[in-house]
Motif scaffolding. Structure first.
Motif, short mmCIF file in Angstrom:
data_model
loop_
_atom_site.label_atom_id
_atom_site.label_comp_id
_atom_site.label_asym_id
_atom_site.label_seq_id
_atom_site.Cartn_x
_atom_site.Cartn_y
_atom_site.Cartn_z
N GLN A 24 50.41 46.15 36.75
CA GLN A 24 50.40 45.48 38.06
C GLN A 24 49.57 46.27 39.06
N THR A 25 49.52 47.58 38.90
CA THR A 25 48.70 48.41 39.78
C THR A 25 47.22 48.15 39.54
N ALA A 26 46.84 48.02 38.27
CA ALA A 26 45.43 47.82 37.93
C ALA A 26 44.97 46.40 38.22
N PHE A 27 45.86 45.41 37.97
CA PHE A 27 45.50 44.00 38.16
C PHE A 27 46.60 43.29 38.96
N PRO A 28 46.66 43.53 40.26
CA PRO A 28 47.79 43.03 41.06
C PRO A 28 47.82 41.52 41.27
N LYS A 29 46.67 40.87 41.22
CA LYS A 29 46.63 39.44 41.57
C LYS A 29 47.35 38.59 40.53
N GLN A 30 48.37 37.86 40.97
CA GLN A 30 49.12 36.93 40.12
C GLN A 30 49.68 37.60 38.86
N TYR A 31 49.98 38.90 38.96
CA TYR A 31 50.44 39.63 37.77
C TYR A 31 51.75 39.01 37.25
N PRO A 32 51.80 38.61 35.99
CA PRO A 32 52.99 37.94 35.45
C PRO A 32 54.17 38.90 35.30
N LEU A 33 55.25 38.62 36.02
CA LEU A 33 56.44 39.48 35.98
C LEU A 33 57.55 38.89 35.12
N TYR A 34 57.52 37.56 34.90
CA TYR A 34 58.57 36.94 34.09
C TYR A 34 58.10 35.57 33.61
N ARG A 35 58.80 35.03 32.61
CA ARG A 35 58.59 33.69 32.04
C ARG A 35 57.17 33.38 31.60
N PRO A 36 56.57 34.11 30.70
CA PRO A 36 56.96 35.43 30.23
C PRO A 36 56.25 36.52 31.05
N PRO A 37 56.72 37.75 30.97
CA PRO A 37 56.01 38.84 31.64
C PRO A 37 54.72 39.19 30.90
N ALA A 38 53.86 39.97 31.53
CA ALA A 38 52.60 40.38 30.92
C ALA A 38 52.86 41.09 29.59
N GLN A 39 52.12 40.71 28.58
CA GLN A 39 52.27 41.31 27.25
C GLN A 39 51.06 40.98 26.39
N TRP A 40 51.05 41.53 25.17
CA TRP A 40 49.96 41.31 24.22
C TRP A 40 50.50 40.73 22.92
N SER A 41 49.72 39.82 22.34
CA SER A 41 50.09 39.29 21.03
C SER A 41 49.84 40.34 19.96
N SER A 97 42.66 34.25 38.17
CA SER A 97 43.54 35.42 38.19
C SER A 97 42.77 36.74 38.14
N PHE A 98 41.55 36.73 37.68
CA PHE A 98 40.75 37.95 37.62
C PHE A 98 39.67 37.98 38.70
N TYR A 99 39.80 37.13 39.72
CA TYR A 99 38.80 37.04 40.77
C TYR A 99 39.04 38.13 41.81
N TYR A 100 38.20 39.15 41.79
CA TYR A 100 38.26 40.26 42.75
C TYR A 100 36.86 40.42 43.35
N PRO A 101 36.48 39.61 44.33
CA PRO A 101 35.10 39.57 44.83
C PRO A 101 34.60 40.86 45.45
N LYS A 102 35.49 41.77 45.81
CA LYS A 102 35.05 43.03 46.41
C LYS A 102 34.67 44.08 45.37
N LEU A 103 34.94 43.78 44.11
CA LEU A 103 34.60 44.72 43.04
C LEU A 103 33.25 44.39 42.42
N LYS A 104 32.61 45.41 41.83
CA LYS A 104 31.38 45.18 41.08
C LYS A 104 31.72 44.81 39.63
N ILE A 105 32.70 45.50 39.06
CA ILE A 105 33.14 45.18 37.70
C ILE A 105 34.66 45.36 37.63
N LEU A 106 35.28 44.66 36.69
CA LEU A 106 36.71 44.85 36.45
C LEU A 106 36.94 46.18 35.73
N PRO A 107 38.07 46.82 35.97
CA PRO A 107 38.42 47.96 35.12
C PRO A 107 38.79 47.44 33.73
#
Length: 260
Positions: A43-60, A214-224
């Motif tokens: 959530q610190t790295a990607f705060p915008k619309q970060y999924p916290l539940y139903r389901p929370p952020a995870q990887w397959s 969800s990954f729209y950060y117009p003030k950045l040059k590149i995503l981390p």
């Protein structure tokens, strides 16, 4: 004489054609690697619309293959197969595994399939082992971003062989991709098929250029990087032994941006 001249000309032309990327691998033995996937989706790295539940952020689970240049699991700017579509949208692996097996049977382009367990949070590690062959030195894999419409991370045809030897270790930062099969903008978007299907594209801080992304950060040059993968060649003494996770060097992965 005419036929002989034509034959020599054809053979000379053929010998000057570029060879496949993996054809340059002259290593004599098989190589085994431990592959470590590290999720950096916090959530610190990607705060915008970060999924916290139903389901929370995870990887397959991670699904990968070692292969020659005759096979391709997925490619940027090309259309995703039905198997990649099912995996990117729903995490279902059966169709993709069938495609891999059929490619291996028809043109002998696949050496092996490997998988690693899912990660139940946006950050964490999972690992497994893979085997590369001199005629099949390329590695490809996919991991679905959960939840998401059809987003994933992965590698396309990374060559583990350099001339006559295998690489000892390689690390790659991973960024999100859109499979081009679902038109949702946000992590929790409802299913909305893309018709006609689009090609696989990289998601960046400015593309798709829409505030709802969800990954729209117009003030950045590149995503981390949202994830990282490391492959470490195993020595013969390590084969069959479970290796601990690698403590990767700490890197700043935070987005410095004001998000409404």
């Amino acid at each position: 004489k005419v036929i002989w001249t034509v034959l020599v000309t054809i053979l000379g032309y053929a010998s000057s054609l570029p060879v496949g990327e993996d054809a340059l691998c002259t290593a004599e033995e098989l190589a085994k690697y431990r592959i470590i996937f590290t999720g950096k989706w916090s959530q610190t790295a990607f705060p915008k619309q970060y999924p916290l539940y139903r389901p929370p952020a995870q990887w397959s689970s991670l699904l990968g293959v070692t292969h020659s240049s005759d096979y391709s699991m997925w490619k940027k700017n090309e259309y995703a197969s039905n198997g990649v579509r099912d995996f990117a949208e729903k995490g279902e692996a059966w169709a993709l595994m069938k495609e891999i097996e059929e490619a291996g049977e028809k043109i002998q382009s696949v050496h092996g399939i490997f998988s690693a367990p899912a990660i139940s949070s946006g950050t964490g590690q999972t690992s497994t082992e893979l085997e590369a062959h001199p005629r099949h030195p390329l590695v490809s894999f996919v991991v679905r971003i959960v939840p998401s419409p059809d987003w994933f991370v992965g590698i396309d045809s990374l060559n583990l062989c350099e001339g006559g030897h295998w690489m000892d270790e390689v690390s790659v930062d991973l960024f999100p991709y859109d499979a081009g099969t679902d038109s949702g903008f946000t992590f929790s978007s409802p299913n909305f098929a893309t018709i006609p299907q689009d090609t696989v594209t990289e998601i960046t801080c400015s593309s798709p250029s829409h505030p709802a992304n969800s990954f729209y950060y117009p003030k950045l040059k590149i995503l981390p990087p949202i994830a990282q993968v490391t492959m470490v060649k195993l020595k013969k003494s390590q084969l069959g032994l479970s290796a601990p996770f690698i403590n990767l060097p700490a890197k700043s992965n935070e987005i410095i941006d004001t998000v409404s």
